[in-house]
Design a protein around this motif. Structure first.
Motif, PDB file in Angstrom:
ATOM      1  N   ALA A   1       0.828  -1.212   0.000  1.00 44.94           N
ATOM      2  CA  ALA A   1       0.000   0.000   0.000  1.00 44.94           C
ATOM      3  C   ALA A   1       0.862   1.262   0.000  1.00 44.94           C
ATOM      4  N   ALA A   2       1.956   1.243   0.757  1.00 43.20           N
ATOM      5  CA  ALA A   2       2.867   2.393   0.771  1.00 43.20           C
ATOM      6  C   ALA A   2       3.490   2.602  -0.609  1.00 43.20           C
ATOM      7  N   LEU A   3       3.839   1.503  -1.274  1.00 43.15           N
ATOM      8  CA  LEU A   3       4.396   1.595  -2.625  1.00 43.15           C
ATOM      9  C   LEU A   3       3.356   2.136  -3.604  1.00 43.15           C
ATOM     10  N   PHE A   4       2.107   1.659  -3.499  1.00 42.53           N
ATOM     11  CA  PHE A   4       1.051   2.146  -4.398  1.00 42.53           C
ATOM     12  C   PHE A   4       0.892   3.658  -4.259  1.00 42.53           C
ATOM     13  N   GLU A   5       0.832   4.103  -3.021  1.00 41.99           N
ATOM     14  CA  GLU A   5       0.618   5.534  -2.766  1.00 41.99           C
ATOM     15  C   GLU A   5       1.737   6.385  -3.361  1.00 41.99           C
ATOM     16  N   ARG A   6       2.964   5.994  -3.122  1.00 44.74           N
ATOM     17  CA  ARG A   6       4.089   6.787  -3.603  1.00 44.74           C
ATOM     18  C   ARG A   6       4.206   6.733  -5.124  1.00 44.74           C
ATOM     19  N   THR A   7       3.886   5.596  -5.725  1.00 40.29           N
ATOM     20  CA  THR A   7       4.021   5.423  -7.171  1.00 40.29           C
ATOM     21  C   THR A   7       3.022   6.279  -7.951  1.00 40.29           C
ATOM     22  N   GLN A   8       1.927   6.675  -7.326  1.00 38.68           N
ATOM     23  CA  GLN A   8       0.912   7.495  -7.998  1.00 38.68           C
ATOM     24  C   GLN A   8       1.488   8.769  -8.612  1.00 38.68           C
ATOM     25  N   SER A   9       2.548   9.311  -8.044  1.00 38.44           N
ATOM     26  CA  SER A   9       3.113  10.582  -8.505  1.00 38.44           C
ATOM     27  C   SER A   9       4.114  10.436  -9.649  1.00 38.44           C
ATOM     28  N   GLU A  10       4.356   9.226 -10.116  1.00 46.57           N
ATOM     29  CA  GLU A  10       5.391   8.995 -11.124  1.00 46.57           C
ATOM     30  C   GLU A  10       4.840   9.103 -12.552  1.00 46.57           C
ATOM     31  N   PRO A  11       5.241  10.127 -13.298  1.00 43.74           N
ATOM     32  CA  PRO A  11       4.746  10.250 -14.672  1.00 43.74           C
ATOM     33  C   PRO A  11       5.286   9.158 -15.598  1.00 43.74           C
ATOM     34  N   GLY A  12       6.412   8.549 -15.264  1.00 45.20           N
ATOM     35  CA  GLY A  12       7.009   7.504 -16.100  1.00 45.20           C
ATOM     36  C   GLY A  12       6.540   6.106 -15.765  1.00 45.20           C
ATOM     37  N   CYS A  13       5.562   5.989 -14.866  1.00 46.36           N
ATOM     38  CA  CYS A  13       4.996   4.682 -14.507  1.00 46.36           C
ATOM     39  C   CYS A  13       3.608   4.595 -15.120  1.00 46.36           C
ATOM     40  N   PHE A  14       3.430   3.648 -16.048  1.00 42.97           N
ATOM     41  CA  PHE A  14       2.162   3.490 -16.755  1.00 42.97           C
ATOM     42  C   PHE A  14       1.252   2.458 -16.095  1.00 42.97           C
ATOM     43  N   ARG A  15       1.854   1.495 -15.420  1.00 43.31           N
ATOM     44  CA  ARG A  15       1.083   0.453 -14.760  1.00 43.31           C
ATOM     45  C   ARG A  15       1.880  -0.047 -13.572  1.00 43.31           C
ATOM     46  N   TYR A  16       1.189  -0.267 -12.460  1.00 48.41           N
ATOM     47  CA  TYR A  16       1.823  -0.774 -11.253  1.00 48.41           C
ATOM     48  C   TYR A  16       0.762  -1.561 -10.483  1.00 48.41           C
ATOM     49  N   ASP A  17       0.615  -2.834 -10.819  1.00 47.26           N
ATOM     50  CA  ASP A  17      -0.445  -3.670 -10.268  1.00 47.26           C
ATOM     51  C   ASP A  17       0.129  -4.878  -9.548  1.00 47.26           C
ATOM     52  N   TYR A  18      -0.431  -5.150  -8.373  1.00 47.30           N
ATOM     53  CA  TYR A  18      -0.099  -6.348  -7.622  1.00 47.30           C
ATOM     54  C   TYR A  18      -1.310  -7.269  -7.653  1.00 47.30           C
ATOM     55  N   PHE A  19      -1.065  -8.571  -7.831  1.00 48.97           N
ATOM     56  CA  PHE A  19      -2.115  -9.578  -7.854  1.00 48.97           C
ATOM     57  C   PHE A  19      -1.764 -10.653  -6.835  1.00 48.97           C
ATOM     58  N   ILE A  20      -2.624 -10.820  -5.827  1.00 51.62           N
ATOM     59  CA  ILE A  20      -2.356 -11.791  -4.767  1.00 51.62           C
ATOM     60  C   ILE A  20      -3.169 -13.062  -5.012  1.00 51.62           C
ATOM     61  N   SER A  21      -2.567 -14.213  -4.726  1.00 46.83           N
ATOM     62  CA  SER A  21      -3.268 -15.493  -4.909  1.00 46.83           C
ATOM     63  C   SER A  21      -4.394 -15.619  -3.871  1.00 46.83           C
ATOM     64  N   ASP A  22      -5.351 -16.460  -4.180  1.00 44.87           N
ATOM     65  CA  ASP A  22      -6.500 -16.641  -3.287  1.00 44.87           C
ATOM     66  C   ASP A  22      -6.086 -17.106  -1.891  1.00 44.87           C
ATOM     67  N   ASP A  23      -5.030 -17.891  -1.802  1.00 45.33           N
ATOM     68  CA  ASP A  23      -4.574 -18.357  -0.491  1.00 45.33           C
ATOM     69  C   ASP A  23      -3.579 -17.391   0.170  1.00 45.33           C
TER      70      ASP A  23
END
Length: 116
Positions: free
Chosen positions: A25-47
């Protein structure tokens, strides 16, 4: 436009799911301000034992700017997980490899296909 994409394979340490989520969550928040970042997605497994990140940057310079922006947050993430492998897809540079030194890396260049 040349892009650098990372696909990161992560094993979340037992008992560390909440710590992992907080660090992410801290990484998501900080990455929001980056103009050179087009996608930043984390996908967690069901378990909640594994995670896959898909990160797309404006070439190696966009990735370098990202690491400069969030580098101080990475140790908290790594305390909660083991980064098993990072696939570097698209444009890479010596700087990308230097920033990812110590991780198991595999680089892929485009063979062909369609991008829309």
């Amino acid at each position: 436009m040349a892009q650098t994409m990372l696909i990161v394979d992560i094993a979340i340490k037992p008992g560390k799911v909440d710590d992992f989520k907080a660090a992410a969550a801290a990484l998501f928040e900080r990455t929001q301000s980056e103009p050179g970042c087009f996608r930043y997605d984390y996908f967690i497994s069901d378990d909640e034992t594994r995670n896959t990140n898909i990160e797309v940057f404006d070439g190696p310079a966009g990735f370098a700017a990202h690491m400069e922006n969030v580098g101080d947050l990475v140790p908290a993430l790594e305390a909660a997980c083991d980064i098993l492998r990072i696939d570097v897809v698209g444009e890479a540079s010596d700087q990308v490899y230097e920033l990812l030194a110590g991780y198991a890396l595999l680089h892929f260049t485009k063979l062909g296909g369609i991008t829309r």
